[in-house]
Scaffold this active site. Structure first.
Site, PDB file in Angstrom:
ATOM      1  N   ASP A  51     -46.279  48.264  24.975  1.00  0.00           N
ATOM      2  CA  ASP A  51     -47.068  49.281  24.296  1.00  0.00           C
ATOM      3  C   ASP A  51     -47.290  48.872  22.845  1.00  0.00           C
ATOM      4  O   ASP A  51     -46.427  48.244  22.219  1.00  0.00           O
ATOM      5  CB  ASP A  51     -46.378  50.641  24.357  1.00  0.00           C
ATOM      6  N   HIS A 115     -40.023  51.101  26.047  1.00  0.00           N
ATOM      7  CA  HIS A 115     -41.198  51.193  26.916  1.00  0.00           C
ATOM      8  C   HIS A 115     -42.329  51.780  26.074  1.00  0.00           C
ATOM      9  O   HIS A 115     -42.786  51.147  25.133  1.00  0.00           O
ATOM     10  CB  HIS A 115     -40.855  52.047  28.136  1.00  0.00           C
ATOM     11  N   ILE A 117     -44.369  53.894  23.250  1.00  0.00           N
ATOM     12  CA  ILE A 117     -44.092  54.230  21.863  1.00  0.00           C
ATOM     13  C   ILE A 117     -45.226  55.102  21.313  1.00  0.00           C
ATOM     14  O   ILE A 117     -46.337  55.108  21.837  1.00  0.00           O
ATOM     15  CB  ILE A 117     -43.929  52.981  20.965  1.00  0.00           C
ATOM     16  N   HIS A 135     -35.136  52.902  27.944  1.00  0.00           N
ATOM     17  CA  HIS A 135     -34.471  52.864  29.251  1.00  0.00           C
ATOM     18  C   HIS A 135     -33.053  52.341  29.037  1.00  0.00           C
ATOM     19  O   HIS A 135     -32.752  51.165  29.244  1.00  0.00           O
ATOM     20  CB  HIS A 135     -35.244  51.975  30.222  1.00  0.00           C
ATOM     21  N   ASP A 171     -44.256  57.014  29.059  1.00  0.00           N
ATOM     22  CA  ASP A 171     -44.900  57.017  27.747  1.00  0.00           C
ATOM     23  C   ASP A 171     -44.757  58.393  27.119  1.00  0.00           C
ATOM     24  O   ASP A 171     -44.372  59.371  27.789  1.00  0.00           O
ATOM     25  CB  ASP A 171     -46.378  56.637  27.895  1.00  0.00           C
TER      26      ASP A 171
END
Length: 368
Positions: A51, A115, A117, A135, A171
């Site tokens: 991301d 993951h 952001i 995670h 997300d």
């Protein structure tokens, strides 16, 4: 006779599902390469730049190193590269490469696997807060909030947020200093790999959209198949959600109580991932996977090819913003430049393209 009819009906249902799945996973697609201008790979940002989000002054934050995506069978990927990291790229100095940001504060950086952001910029103080889906090694997803120190090129950890409804987060989008919307892409989580595969391939719509504020995490919309990227319009009135496998963009009106009401569905006929915005025009920039089954093979082995695609969505009529939507394909690549595009972040006719587990690319937008 009844048994024969029932058997034929069951066969027809199964065959239809298989055909739809093959179509959604891109088995019948062909990729034709085109780029919007000169592009180059930004060295050092790997494995993955899943991301990317950009500030109003052109600073791009990049997440790298999702847990479980490391390819231990590839001898060229060493364990140090599998650490979760956040990089910074300055669109105002595109000739420079990305730099890795350091962490300060009480933060377990050894169990950090970022993951999605999102960046929140305080409209009064100008403070930048980076929200990061983590995670964590404990298998308990959480959201980390950092304060960005531009002089020190560091992220100071402020808070970790976890909750029973924050469990398979893909997300998020920050809408306040400690307030955000988020997507749970699946019902089953990492400890149950077979169940995850069943959910993906069977077409179950068990994902959801959540909202967090004042210590409370609440599911506000359910029944979605793999909800993925999420973002908010510049005026704060609308929430955009990408559903990965169906390839449908969901547009919601945001209510005063922070609930959401669907106002539009846009079928983009590709596998859509993260959503970024041009903060001046409100245009959406979406990273896509044109042939999804190749991405899945690429995640197993980095050497396997996977295509990349970038779409720009422009809402022509400001009074009725979703009546006429101009969809333009900005880039298509068969893996020659990068593999498995997950995000496209735009600033001043320049673009960064991130990937799930591959590299990061920079492009100048000259002709698109």
């Amino acid at each position: 006779m009844i048994l024969r009819v029932a058997t034929l009906l069951a066969f027809a249902v199964v065959a239809t599902h298989i055909a739809k799945t093959l179509h959604l996973f891109g088995y019948f697609k062909t990729i034709y390469n085109h780029h919007p201008g000169p592009c180059r790979v930004i060295p050092g940002v790997e494995p993955g730049s899943e991301d990317v989000t950009v500030s109003t002054n052109g600073l791009a934050f990049i997440s790298s190193g999702i847990r479980g995506k490391g390819n231990q069978s590839d001898p060229t990927i060493q364990p140090p590269l599998l650490k979760g990291r956040i990089f910074l790229f300055d669109f105002n100095k595109p000739e420079n490469n990305a730099v890795e940001l350091t962490f300060t504060g009480d933060f377990d950086k050894d169990n950090f696997y970022p993951h999605g952001i999102s960046l929140y910029e305080d409209p009064i103080s100008g403070e930048k807060r980076l929200f990061v889906v983590n995670h964590h090694i404990s298998d308990q997803d959480r959201v980390e909030i950092f304060r960005f120190d531009e002089k020190q090129q560091s992220l100071h950890h402020l808070k970790s947020i976890a909750g029973k409804n924050i469990y398979s987060v893909n997300d998020l989008v920050a809408v306040g200093p400690e307030t955000f919307y988020y997507t749970n892409d699946l019902y089953f989580t990492k400890p149950y790999p077979l169940a995850v595969k069943m959910e993906i391939y069977s077409g179950l719509s068990w994902g959801n959209i959540g909202y967090y504020s004042n210590g409370k995490d609440t599911i506000i919309s359910s029944g979605h198949r793999f909800p993925n990227g999420i973002n908010v319009s510049p005026n704060g009135k609308y929430i955009y959600v990408a559903t990965l496998i169906p390839g449908v963009l969901l547009i919601y009106e945001r209510k005063k109580d922070n609930s959401i009401q669907e106002v539009k569905r846009v079928d983009l006929h590709t596998t859509i991932d993260n959503i970024e915005l041009d903060k001046e025009t409100g245009d959406l920039w979406i990273g896509c996977h044109p042939i999804f089954h190749l991405l899945m093979e690429h995640e197993k082995n980095y050497n396997n090819p996977a295509g990349s695609q970038v779409l720009r969505l422009r809402f022509d009529d400001q009074n009725s913003p979703f009546e006429n939507i101009d969809v333009r394909e900005v880039l298509m690549d068969d893996g020659s430049l990068i593999k498995g595009s997950s995000v496209a972040s735009y600033y001043d006719n320049k673009m960064l393209i991130g990937t799930v587990v591959h590299k990061l690319a920079y492009c100048e937008l000259i002709a698109f």
